[in-house]
Design a protein around this motif. Structure first.
Motif, PDB file in Angstrom:
ATOM      1  N   THR A 373       0.825  -1.220   0.000  1.00 36.43           N
ATOM      2  CA  THR A 373       0.000   0.000   0.000  1.00 36.43           C
ATOM      3  C   THR A 373       0.853   1.262   0.000  1.00 36.43           C
ATOM      4  O   THR A 373       0.374   2.325  -0.399  1.00 36.43           O
ATOM      5  CB  THR A 373      -0.928   0.025   1.224  1.00 36.43           C
ATOM      6  N   LYS A 374       2.115   1.160   0.437  1.00 37.81           N
ATOM      7  CA  LYS A 374       2.995   2.319   0.460  1.00 37.81           C
ATOM      8  C   LYS A 374       3.695   2.558  -0.872  1.00 37.81           C
ATOM      9  O   LYS A 374       4.438   3.531  -1.023  1.00 37.81           O
ATOM     10  CB  LYS A 374       4.068   2.146   1.558  1.00 37.81           C
ATOM     11  N   ASN A 375       3.472   1.656  -1.803  1.00 36.99           N
ATOM     12  CA  ASN A 375       4.112   1.810  -3.109  1.00 36.99           C
ATOM     13  C   ASN A 375       3.341   2.845  -3.927  1.00 36.99           C
ATOM     14  O   ASN A 375       2.239   2.602  -4.415  1.00 36.99           O
ATOM     15  CB  ASN A 375       4.118   0.460  -3.849  1.00 36.99           C
ATOM     16  N   ALA A 376       3.886   4.004  -4.054  1.00 36.14           N
ATOM     17  CA  ALA A 376       3.181   5.121  -4.690  1.00 36.14           C
ATOM     18  C   ALA A 376       2.872   4.849  -6.155  1.00 36.14           C
ATOM     19  O   ALA A 376       1.823   5.206  -6.687  1.00 36.14           O
ATOM     20  CB  ALA A 376       4.020   6.406  -4.579  1.00 36.14           C
ATOM     21  N   ARG A 377       3.799   4.204  -6.847  1.00 38.10           N
ATOM     22  CA  ARG A 377       3.597   3.962  -8.267  1.00 38.10           C
ATOM     23  C   ARG A 377       2.455   2.971  -8.507  1.00 38.10           C
ATOM     24  O   ARG A 377       1.757   3.056  -9.513  1.00 38.10           O
ATOM     25  CB  ARG A 377       4.889   3.461  -8.913  1.00 38.10           C
ATOM     26  N   VAL A 378       2.309   1.997  -7.594  1.00 37.53           N
ATOM     27  CA  VAL A 378       1.200   1.059  -7.728  1.00 37.53           C
ATOM     28  C   VAL A 378      -0.116   1.753  -7.408  1.00 37.53           C
ATOM     29  O   VAL A 378      -1.129   1.549  -8.062  1.00 37.53           O
ATOM     30  CB  VAL A 378       1.407  -0.171  -6.805  1.00 37.53           C
ATOM     31  N   ASN A 379      -0.097   2.610  -6.393  1.00 29.84           N
ATOM     32  CA  ASN A 379      -1.327   3.309  -6.000  1.00 29.84           C
ATOM     33  C   ASN A 379      -1.907   4.150  -7.136  1.00 29.84           C
ATOM     34  O   ASN A 379      -3.116   4.373  -7.219  1.00 29.84           O
ATOM     35  CB  ASN A 379      -1.041   4.223  -4.781  1.00 29.84           C
TER      36      ASN A 379
END
Length: 382
Positions: A373-379
């Motif tokens: 959830t902390k992966n900005a690019r995935v978000n």
């Protein structure tokens, strides 16, 4: 579910195209059995070895020891030292057991010395014969103590023992069963380490697809990130479970090994460990920054924890502080659960082991979820 099925089929197709991966999945469980099966088999069976027995210190104890070794191995014969050395060199004998001067007195003092085993066929034969000699000496020590405590002659006790065929058979069966149980534990311990490495491919796969851009391209399609992870995790779990099934089936039907535990119970314990291994791989995959770093981390972590947990080396022979340290390793609780069941334990008696393994699984799931959830690019694609 269609998307999960597509990921599953895609990974299966990729795997079947690689003969090396297929060989590892099928071969590693078999290898874990062969390593210990051949090792323990050689150490536990001396009936096929031609052994010469040299008694240079004739006495009550040494004579009885020679007789017992002849009873245990029909190919064992009494020879002189000179004749024994000639036969050993020519290959007529596999090993030579020499009861030197002073051996009778040392046995009487319950401190066997001056007993030598010679072989030119390597450590396997040498260790096998030494194990047979030690087994006979252990029985001898027990007999001497019993005769001393009972106030009767050793010869009388030995005669009673020799005529008690049932007692001898029971003793041999017990020793063989102990060896089989130890072998089973080592096989399953080695398998646990192999399962960790098999599950570790999931973390490397995710990082590889991140590095080559495949992961982010998939995230831009209707395929959601959660479905992508679920599909890959289920495929990884299926591979690990397949290795478990191959190992257990080979133990049961090919090698005829009785681990002293129901195979269904073994599968249940190893399945929980497999789930934990997959979640650990996910946690490492999202924590590491590159495929090389996660690969190195896994090699150190999996090997070190397997050594410290007792999966590869029995915990009983470790120093006390290492035995305490072993309890922090997930593999320890797998091995402890199997040992408890081998000692006629019930499902309730291993409930703590199962709870701890599930606790590790939950911990790694939380770490993987947090890092995901902390992966900005995935978000940005969610």
């Amino acid at each position: 579910m269609q998307q999960v099925g597509w990921i599953f089929r895609h990974n299966l197709k990729s795997m079947t195209q690689s003969k090396a991966k297929l060989l590892l999945i099928i071969g590693l469980p078999i290898l874990s059995i062969l390593i210990y099966f051949l090792s323990y088999g050689a150490q536990s069976d001396t009936s096929g070895l031609k052994v010469g027995l040299v008694n240079q210190d004739q006495g009550v104890y040494t004579t009885q020891l020679v007789d017992w070794m002849k009873d245990a191995n029909k190919q064992a014969t009494s020879v002189s030292l000179e004749d024994g050395n000639k036969k050993l060199t020519s290959g007529s004998l596999d090993a030579l057991v020499i009861l030197g001067k002073g051996s009778e007195k040392s046995i009487a003092a319950l401190d066997p010395q001056h007993i030598t085993v010679k072989s030119i066929q390597g450590d396997t034969v040498n260790n096998a014969v030494k194990s047979a000699v030690n087994a006979s000496l252990t029985g001898m020590m027990t007999m001497i103590k019993a005769s001393n405590d009972g106030g009767q002659s050793f010869s009388k006790y030995a005669k009673t023992f020799d005529t008690s065929k049932i007692a001898i058979t029971q003793k041999m069966t017990s020793n063989q069963q102990d060896i089989v149980l130890m072998m089973s534990m080592q096989i399953l311990g080695f398998l646990c380490m192999m399962l960790l490495y098999a599950a570790g491919n999931l973390g490397e796969l995710i990082l590889q697809e991140k590095e080559d851009g495949t992961f982010y391209r998939l995230m831009s399609t209707p395929l959601s990130s959660k479905v992508y992870l679920l599909g890959n995790a289920l495929f990884s779990l299926a591979v690990v479970v397949t290795e478990i099934v191959i190992c257990l089936v080979a133990m049961r039907f090919a090698f005829k090994i009785d681990p002293g535990v129901s195979y269904f119970a073994l599968f249940g314990i190893l399945f929980i460990f497999a789930v934990m291994a997959v979640l650990l791989s996910l946690a490492l995959g999202f924590t590491a920054t590159s495929r090389k770093s996660v690969s190195g981390l896994q090699m150190i972590l999996f090997t070190l924890t397997s050594l410290l947990s007792g999966a590869l080396i029995p915990v009983a022979i470790m120093p006390n502080f290492m035995q305490k340290l072993a309890e922090f390793m997930p593999q320890y609780w797998v091995m402890d659960a199997i040992t408890t069941l081998q000692q006629n334990g019930t499902l309730a008696s291993i409930s703590l082991n199962i709870a701890i393994l599930l606790g590790y699984a939950l911990l790694f799931f939380c770490i993987a979820s947090y890092k995901f959830t902390k992966n900005a690019r995935v978000n940005s694609f969610v």
